[in-house]
Design a protein around this motif. Structure first.
Motif, PDB file in Angstrom:
ATOM      1  N   VAL A 230       0.869  -1.272  -0.003  1.00 34.60           N
ATOM      2  CA  VAL A 230      -0.132   0.047   0.016  1.00 34.60           C
ATOM      3  C   VAL A 230       1.039   1.398  -0.060  1.00 34.60           C
ATOM      4  N   ALA A 231       1.971   1.225   0.900  1.00 31.21           N
ATOM      5  CA  ALA A 231       2.911   2.346   1.049  1.00 31.21           C
ATOM      6  C   ALA A 231       3.426   2.592  -0.494  1.00 31.21           C
ATOM      7  N   ALA A 232       3.789   1.555  -1.207  1.00 31.12           N
ATOM      8  CA  ALA A 232       4.149   1.814  -2.569  1.00 31.12           C
ATOM      9  C   ALA A 232       3.354   1.927  -3.577  1.00 31.12           C
ATOM     10  N   LYS A 233       2.114   2.341  -3.263  1.00 28.47           N
ATOM     11  CA  LYS A 233       0.937   2.765  -4.271  1.00 28.47           C
ATOM     12  C   LYS A 233       0.593   1.777  -5.254  1.00 28.47           C
ATOM     13  N   LEU A 234       0.655   0.625  -4.577  1.00 31.05           N
ATOM     14  CA  LEU A 234       0.320  -0.859  -5.460  1.00 31.05           C
ATOM     15  C   LEU A 234      -1.227  -1.060  -5.404  1.00 31.05           C
ATOM     16  N   GLY A 235      -2.040  -0.602  -4.431  1.00 32.07           N
ATOM     17  CA  GLY A 235      -3.482  -0.816  -4.329  1.00 32.07           C
ATOM     18  C   GLY A 235      -3.914  -0.506  -2.936  1.00 32.07           C
ATOM     19  N   LEU A 236      -5.208  -0.501  -2.750  1.00 32.77           N
ATOM     20  CA  LEU A 236      -5.893  -0.464  -1.365  1.00 32.77           C
ATOM     21  C   LEU A 236      -5.961  -1.829  -0.707  1.00 32.77           C
ATOM     22  N   ALA A 237      -6.138  -1.646   0.700  1.00 36.15           N
ATOM     23  CA  ALA A 237      -6.298  -2.786   1.525  1.00 36.15           C
ATOM     24  C   ALA A 237      -7.242  -2.584   2.683  1.00 36.15           C
ATOM     25  N   LEU A 238      -7.823  -3.599   3.171  1.00 39.65           N
ATOM     26  CA  LEU A 238      -8.640  -3.548   4.319  1.00 39.65           C
ATOM     27  C   LEU A 238      -7.824  -4.286   5.458  1.00 39.65           C
ATOM     28  N   LEU A 239      -7.696  -3.586   6.675  1.00 37.92           N
ATOM     29  CA  LEU A 239      -7.101  -4.061   7.728  1.00 37.92           C
ATOM     30  C   LEU A 239      -8.028  -3.423   8.910  1.00 37.92           C
ATOM     31  N   PRO A 240      -7.949  -4.555  10.184  1.00 40.65           N
ATOM     32  CA  PRO A 240      -8.528  -4.246  11.351  1.00 40.65           C
ATOM     33  C   PRO A 240      -8.204  -2.822  11.860  1.00 40.65           C
ATOM     34  N   SER A 241      -9.070  -2.177  12.420  1.00 37.45           N
ATOM     35  CA  SER A 241      -8.992  -0.584  12.773  1.00 37.45           C
ATOM     36  C   SER A 241      -7.751  -0.499  13.879  1.00 37.45           C
ATOM     37  N   LYS A 242      -7.599  -1.667  14.895  1.00 33.62           N
ATOM     38  CA  LYS A 242      -6.546  -1.301  15.735  1.00 33.62           C
ATOM     39  C   LYS A 242      -4.950  -1.438  15.109  1.00 33.62           C
ATOM     40  N   ILE A 243      -4.938  -2.269  14.006  1.00 37.01           N
ATOM     41  CA  ILE A 243      -3.652  -2.094  13.512  1.00 37.01           C
ATOM     42  C   ILE A 243      -3.496  -0.585  12.692  1.00 37.01           C
ATOM     43  N   CYS A 244      -4.583  -0.213  11.825  1.00 39.43           N
ATOM     44  CA  CYS A 244      -4.551   0.971  11.388  1.00 39.43           C
ATOM     45  C   CYS A 244      -3.941   2.075  12.098  1.00 39.43           C
ATOM     46  N   LYS A 245      -4.205   2.232  13.530  1.00 37.61           N
ATOM     47  CA  LYS A 245      -4.014   3.197  14.352  1.00 37.61           C
ATOM     48  C   LYS A 245      -2.410   3.152  14.521  1.00 37.61           C
ATOM     49  N   GLU A 246      -2.020   1.978  14.249  1.00 38.52           N
ATOM     50  CA  GLU A 246      -0.323   1.829  14.558  1.00 38.52           C
ATOM     51  C   GLU A 246       0.532   2.322  13.227  1.00 38.52           C
ATOM     52  N   LEU A 247      -0.235   2.586  12.095  1.00 35.97           N
ATOM     53  CA  LEU A 247       0.692   2.696  10.840  1.00 35.97           C
ATOM     54  C   LEU A 247       1.171   4.151  10.856  1.00 35.97           C
ATOM     55  N   ASN A 248       2.292   4.376  10.136  1.00 37.03           N
ATOM     56  CA  ASN A 248       2.792   5.830   9.878  1.00 37.03           C
ATOM     57  C   ASN A 248       1.935   6.558   8.968  1.00 37.03           C
ATOM     58  N   PRO A 249       1.367   7.661   9.552  1.00 33.44           N
ATOM     59  CA  PRO A 249       0.483   8.354   8.803  1.00 33.44           C
ATOM     60  C   PRO A 249       1.145   9.223   7.498  1.00 33.44           C
ATOM     61  N   GLN A 250       2.308   9.146   7.617  1.00 34.27           N
ATOM     62  CA  GLN A 250       3.068   9.885   6.540  1.00 34.27           C
ATOM     63  C   GLN A 250       3.186   9.060   5.342  1.00 34.27           C
ATOM     64  N   THR A 251       3.113   7.583   5.421  1.00 35.99           N
ATOM     65  CA  THR A 251       3.043   6.777   4.118  1.00 35.99           C
ATOM     66  C   THR A 251       1.890   6.102   3.970  1.00 35.99           C
ATOM     67  N   ILE A 252       0.951   5.902   5.016  1.00 38.45           N
ATOM     68  CA  ILE A 252      -0.323   5.128   4.743  1.00 38.45           C
ATOM     69  C   ILE A 252      -1.337   5.753   5.590  1.00 38.45           C
ATOM     70  N   VAL A 253      -2.572   6.149   5.287  1.00 37.56           N
ATOM     71  CA  VAL A 253      -3.743   6.722   5.933  1.00 37.56           C
ATOM     72  C   VAL A 253      -4.953   5.607   5.716  1.00 37.56           C
ATOM     73  N   SER A 254      -5.708   5.892   6.592  1.00 36.52           N
ATOM     74  CA  SER A 254      -6.783   4.784   6.849  1.00 36.52           C
ATOM     75  C   SER A 254      -8.152   5.439   6.724  1.00 36.52           C
ATOM     76  N   ARG A 255      -9.256   4.884   6.530  1.00 41.18           N
ATOM     77  CA  ARG A 255     -10.581   5.544   6.343  1.00 41.18           C
ATOM     78  C   ARG A 255     -11.570   4.682   6.968  1.00 41.18           C
ATOM     79  N   PRO A 256     -12.532   4.973   7.623  1.00 40.16           N
ATOM     80  CA  PRO A 256     -13.506   3.926   8.033  1.00 40.16           C
ATOM     81  C   PRO A 256     -14.317   3.330   6.821  1.00 40.16           C
ATOM     82  N   PHE A 257     -14.692   1.980   7.025  1.00 41.36           N
ATOM     83  CA  PHE A 257     -15.264   1.450   5.984  1.00 41.36           C
ATOM     84  C   PHE A 257     -16.765   1.330   6.268  1.00 41.36           C
TER      85      PHE A 257
END
Length: 294
Positions: A230-257
């Motif tokens: 995802v960080a390499a701009k190869l596509g979208l993914a769905l992950l549990p929200s708790k994992i999303c909170k741990e990601l670096n917002p400079q390279t990956i952002v998350s939006r609710p489904f």
């Protein structure tokens, strides 16, 4: 026929290896081999296919395994009753959990249990949910973390419900949206859980109901690989929200489904009617008494 021979047979079946069975039972490999050979002579059946690469149960071996588990379970239950109310302080628990799952809650449970029972060993096995389910049925695991459905096969304790979010590169067009729906996947490359996860099928079916033929770029069970793609701009993914909170917002952002029903539901599950080692039963009793109301 001796009980310990059946226990050796069960360990060889569990680990698919004579040497590993010898290691975990603190027995020599020749002793394990002799015990299995004695069983085969006594029963008049070959119990394992043997090769230089693997050991597998024969069809006769599978039948014997089911009976051996019941016999050993009955024998151990006798000992358990003789022990009375003495609290178990040693033993080993085999637990399977999916590698892609955020297990923060489970980690806290393990920590609390280990503080209470420091001598009990816990072995964790990273499998996909479908393999965890199969391994529980085969007796290779004591407890598994997945989403059970068949109450005839399993008993379980729910402990986690985590809605999915969509992750993307910050420059992606959908990063401007407050939430994402199935229709937004039109023309997008998706990076999905592999087919060992039931969520894989649920997501694809949801897309089709919305009139979207999903374009799947990759399928994986590795969370790190998914986020890297995802960080390499190869596509979208769905992950549990708790994992999303741990990601670096400079390279990956998350939006609710938008589909609130799409979530990762996790339970601690074990095979109904199967004997559980004392350590595993102690673990479940500890959780029931301290964290969950059954």
């Amino acid at each position: 026929m001796e009980i310990r021979h059946l226990e050796y047979f069960m360990e060889v079946s569990r680990h698919k290896s004579f040497s590993k069975a010898a290691e975990v039972t603190h027995t020599s490999q020749p002793s394990i081999s002799k015990a299995i050979k004695d069983l085969e002579i006594e029963l008049g059946k070959t119990l394992f296919y043997r090769s230089t690469k693997y050991v597998e149960l024969t069809d006769a071996g599978e039948i014997i395994l089911e009976q051996a588990q019941q016999i050993v379970a009955s024998f151990r239950n006798i000992n358990a009753k003789l022990e009375g109310l003495t609290k178990l302080q040693t033993g080993k628990i085999h637990i399977g959990l999916p590698p892609i799952t955020a297990v923060t809650t489970f980690s806290h449970l393990l920590s609390a249990f280990k503080n209470e029972y420091p001598k009990i060993q816990i072995q964790l096995f990273e499998f996909g949910p479908k393999k965890i389910e199969a391994s529980l049925q085969e007796g290779l695991l004591d407890i598994g973390i997945f989403t059970p459905e068949d109450s005839n096969l399993f008993e379980w304790i729910w402990f986690e419900q985590d809605p999915l979010s969509v992750i993307m590169h910050p420059e992606h067009r959908l990063a401007q949206c407050s939430s994402i729906k199935y229709e937004d996947f039109y023309g997008e490359q998706l990076i999905l859980f592999n087919s060992d996860y039931k969520l894989h099928d649920i997501i694809i079916e949801g897309c089709k109901r919305a009139g979207v033929n999903p374009e799947i770029a990759f399928e994986t069970s590795q969370r790190e690989l998914m986020t890297q793609m995802v960080a390499a701009k190869l596509g979208l993914a769905l992950l549990p929200s708790k994992i999303c909170k741990e990601l670096n917002p400079q390279t990956i952002v998350s939006r609710p489904f938008s589909d609130s029903q799409l979530c990762l539901q996790l339970a601690l599950a074990w095979k109904r009617g199967r004997y559980l080692p004392h350590a595993a039963q102690e673990f479940l009793d500890f959780l029931k008494n301290n964290y969950f109301t059954i």
